[in-house]
Motif scaffolding. Sequence first.
Motif, PDB file in Angstrom:
ATOM      1  N   TYR A 148      -9.392  44.777  34.191  1.00 13.47           N
ATOM      2  CA  TYR A 148      -8.546  43.640  34.570  1.00 13.47           C
ATOM      3  C   TYR A 148      -8.449  43.614  36.089  1.00 13.47           C
ATOM      4  O   TYR A 148      -8.140  44.637  36.702  1.00 13.47           O
ATOM      5  CB  TYR A 148      -7.166  43.884  33.959  1.00 13.47           C
ATOM      6  CG  TYR A 148      -6.151  42.799  34.143  1.00 13.47           C
ATOM      7  CD1 TYR A 148      -6.243  41.606  33.442  1.00 13.47           C
ATOM      8  CD2 TYR A 148      -5.061  42.981  34.998  1.00 13.47           C
ATOM      9  CE1 TYR A 148      -5.283  40.620  33.587  1.00 13.47           C
ATOM     10  CE2 TYR A 148      -4.094  41.995  35.138  1.00 13.47           C
ATOM     11  CZ  TYR A 148      -4.208  40.823  34.426  1.00 13.47           C
ATOM     12  OH  TYR A 148      -3.253  39.858  34.565  1.00 13.47           O
ATOM     13  N   GLY A 184      -4.219  39.671  38.637  1.00 11.99           N
ATOM     14  CA  GLY A 184      -4.523  38.691  37.593  1.00 11.99           C
ATOM     15  C   GLY A 184      -5.834  37.960  37.790  1.00 11.99           C
ATOM     16  O   GLY A 184      -6.086  36.931  37.160  1.00 11.99           O
ATOM     17  N   GLN A 193      -7.709  37.483  34.522  1.00 19.27           N
ATOM     18  CA  GLN A 193      -6.779  37.427  33.393  1.00 19.27           C
ATOM     19  C   GLN A 193      -7.394  36.830  32.128  1.00 19.27           C
ATOM     20  O   GLN A 193      -7.347  37.442  31.062  1.00 19.27           O
ATOM     21  CB  GLN A 193      -5.562  36.609  33.805  1.00 19.27           C
ATOM     22  CG  GLN A 193      -4.413  36.746  32.838  1.00 19.27           C
ATOM     23  CD  GLN A 193      -3.097  36.344  33.504  1.00 19.27           C
ATOM     24  OE1 GLN A 193      -2.993  36.334  34.723  1.00 19.27           O
ATOM     25  NE2 GLN A 193      -2.115  36.027  32.718  1.00 19.27           N
ATOM     26  N   TYR A 241      -8.575  38.699  28.557  1.00 16.01           N
ATOM     27  CA  TYR A 241      -7.950  38.286  27.288  1.00 16.01           C
ATOM     28  C   TYR A 241      -9.029  37.849  26.282  1.00 16.01           C
ATOM     29  O   TYR A 241      -9.016  38.280  25.123  1.00 16.01           O
ATOM     30  CB  TYR A 241      -6.974  37.131  27.556  1.00 16.01           C
ATOM     31  CG  TYR A 241      -6.278  36.632  26.312  1.00 16.01           C
ATOM     32  CD1 TYR A 241      -5.100  37.213  25.858  1.00 16.01           C
ATOM     33  CD2 TYR A 241      -6.828  35.573  25.578  1.00 16.01           C
ATOM     34  CE1 TYR A 241      -4.476  36.752  24.705  1.00 16.01           C
ATOM     35  CE2 TYR A 241      -6.216  35.111  24.418  1.00 16.01           C
ATOM     36  CZ  TYR A 241      -5.028  35.706  23.988  1.00 16.01           C
ATOM     37  OH  TYR A 241      -4.428  35.259  22.846  1.00 16.01           O
ATOM     38  N   SER A 250       1.393  41.464  40.997  1.00 18.64           N
ATOM     39  CA  SER A 250       1.884  40.618  39.901  1.00 18.64           C
ATOM     40  C   SER A 250       3.399  40.725  39.791  1.00 18.64           C
ATOM     41  O   SER A 250       3.990  41.726  40.192  1.00 18.64           O
ATOM     42  CB  SER A 250       1.291  41.074  38.565  1.00 18.64           C
ATOM     43  OG  SER A 250      -0.049  40.698  38.462  1.00 18.64           O
ATOM     44  N   ASN A 293       5.231  37.697  34.884  1.00  8.43           N
ATOM     45  CA  ASN A 293       3.814  37.469  34.579  1.00  8.43           C
ATOM     46  C   ASN A 293       3.258  38.594  33.709  1.00  8.43           C
ATOM     47  O   ASN A 293       2.577  38.357  32.706  1.00  8.43           O
ATOM     48  CB  ASN A 293       3.052  37.372  35.917  1.00  8.43           C
ATOM     49  CG  ASN A 293       1.644  36.861  35.710  1.00  8.43           C
ATOM     50  OD1 ASN A 293       1.319  36.453  34.605  1.00  8.43           O
ATOM     51  ND2 ASN A 293       0.836  36.907  36.748  1.00  8.43           N
ATOM     52  N   THR A 313       1.952  38.413  29.830  1.00  6.13           N
ATOM     53  CA  THR A 313       0.581  38.860  29.507  1.00  6.13           C
ATOM     54  C   THR A 313       0.629  39.866  28.353  1.00  6.13           C
ATOM     55  O   THR A 313      -0.137  39.763  27.382  1.00  6.13           O
ATOM     56  CB  THR A 313      -0.071  39.537  30.741  1.00  6.13           C
ATOM     57  OG1 THR A 313      -0.112  38.594  31.799  1.00  6.13           O
ATOM     58  CG2 THR A 313      -1.470  40.032  30.451  1.00  6.13           C
ATOM     59  N   SER A 348       1.387  38.295  25.046  1.00  8.42           N
ATOM     60  CA  SER A 348       0.238  37.610  24.422  1.00  8.42           C
ATOM     61  C   SER A 348      -0.702  38.630  23.775  1.00  8.42           C
ATOM     62  O   SER A 348      -1.290  38.369  22.731  1.00  8.42           O
ATOM     63  CB  SER A 348      -0.485  36.709  25.422  1.00  8.42           C
ATOM     64  OG  SER A 348      -1.023  37.467  26.453  1.00  8.42           O
TER      65      SER A 348
END
Length: 284
Positions: free
Chosen positions: A44, A48, A51, A55, A77, A81, A85, A88
């Motif tokens: 990663y 971000g 991002q 994902y 970050s 945020n 993340t 999710s």
Amino acid sequence: MTEQKTMELSFEFFPPRTEKGTDNLLAVHSELAKFEPSFVSVTYGAGGSTQEGTYDAVKSMLAAGSLAAPHITGVGSSRDNIKSTIQSYSQLGVERLVVLRGDLPGGMVERGHFKYAEQLVQFVRDEFGDEFHIEVAAYPDFHPESSSPANEMQYFKRKVDAGANSALTQYFYNADSYFSFVDQAQRSGIDIPIVPGIMPITNYATLTRFSDACGAEIPRWIRARIEQYQHDEASLQAFGLDVVTHLCFDLLDNGVPGLHFYTLNRIEPVKELCKRVGFEQVAS
Ligand code: FAD
């Protein structure tokens, strides 16, 4: 070598930036997944910067049946945020995170809320309890910003005390560096598994540039040989395979808890290395 199949085998990938790169990654993942790794991870970009790519890659690998672990970096970050993340990922069914400080991309100056990985590990535990298995990074050859070996071990311990379950190391080519680190960690009361990160040797310029930046030492004799072979790909690959196979056997013979391969999104030479050290692929 059934004994070796019981230990953790894991593969690290990076998120692709193009459609062609995505197709390649899925093909590489599919081939290496036949070794039945304990998990796979996807890097990663700090702040971000990758991002969506991370994902999407994690989602595809989960759908293909792998336990996929996204890397999460704190630097650059905000708390909100990072929290959204991770939420999710929770909704996707992710069970493991690789939690890192990260390095700020060039041009970015805002360090954000999380100065060190320790704070991000603590944040994940505070917000998500024991939902995730947390991996953190360790540096047998020491992190480039390390102020002293004693301080670095103390900071590593704080990261573990904040809630890390296991660690993956930066790559190294001298097994003694890893064993010394593990020995010091145990003396400091750290008892989580510390899994060695294995970097194949495939390209002189890339490996030396990256190693100089991240503090992973290439022993002089290896550096001289790969410099000699830098325009002779076949010799460099053959030499690199021999060196890294020998390193893996040295580690396995001394009871490491697993091997974590940096695949660089390539099937070879990781497939060949896994076979040489005794892992078997299952038919797809
Ligand atoms: P930390 O554990 O916070 O340590 C960073 C430095 O700060 C060390 O020198 C440490 O000794 C020092 N330190 C720690 N706590 C303190 C304190 N309280 N006071 C003073 N000094 C302190 N980078 C990415 O951007 N994306 C990735 O996906 C990624 N994946 C990685 C995977 C692995 C397995 C590894 C080994 C590295 C990865 N990195 C990645 C690189 C990593 O982000 C960098 O090495 C970064 O510089 C440090 O991250 P860390 O989590 O080890 O930081």
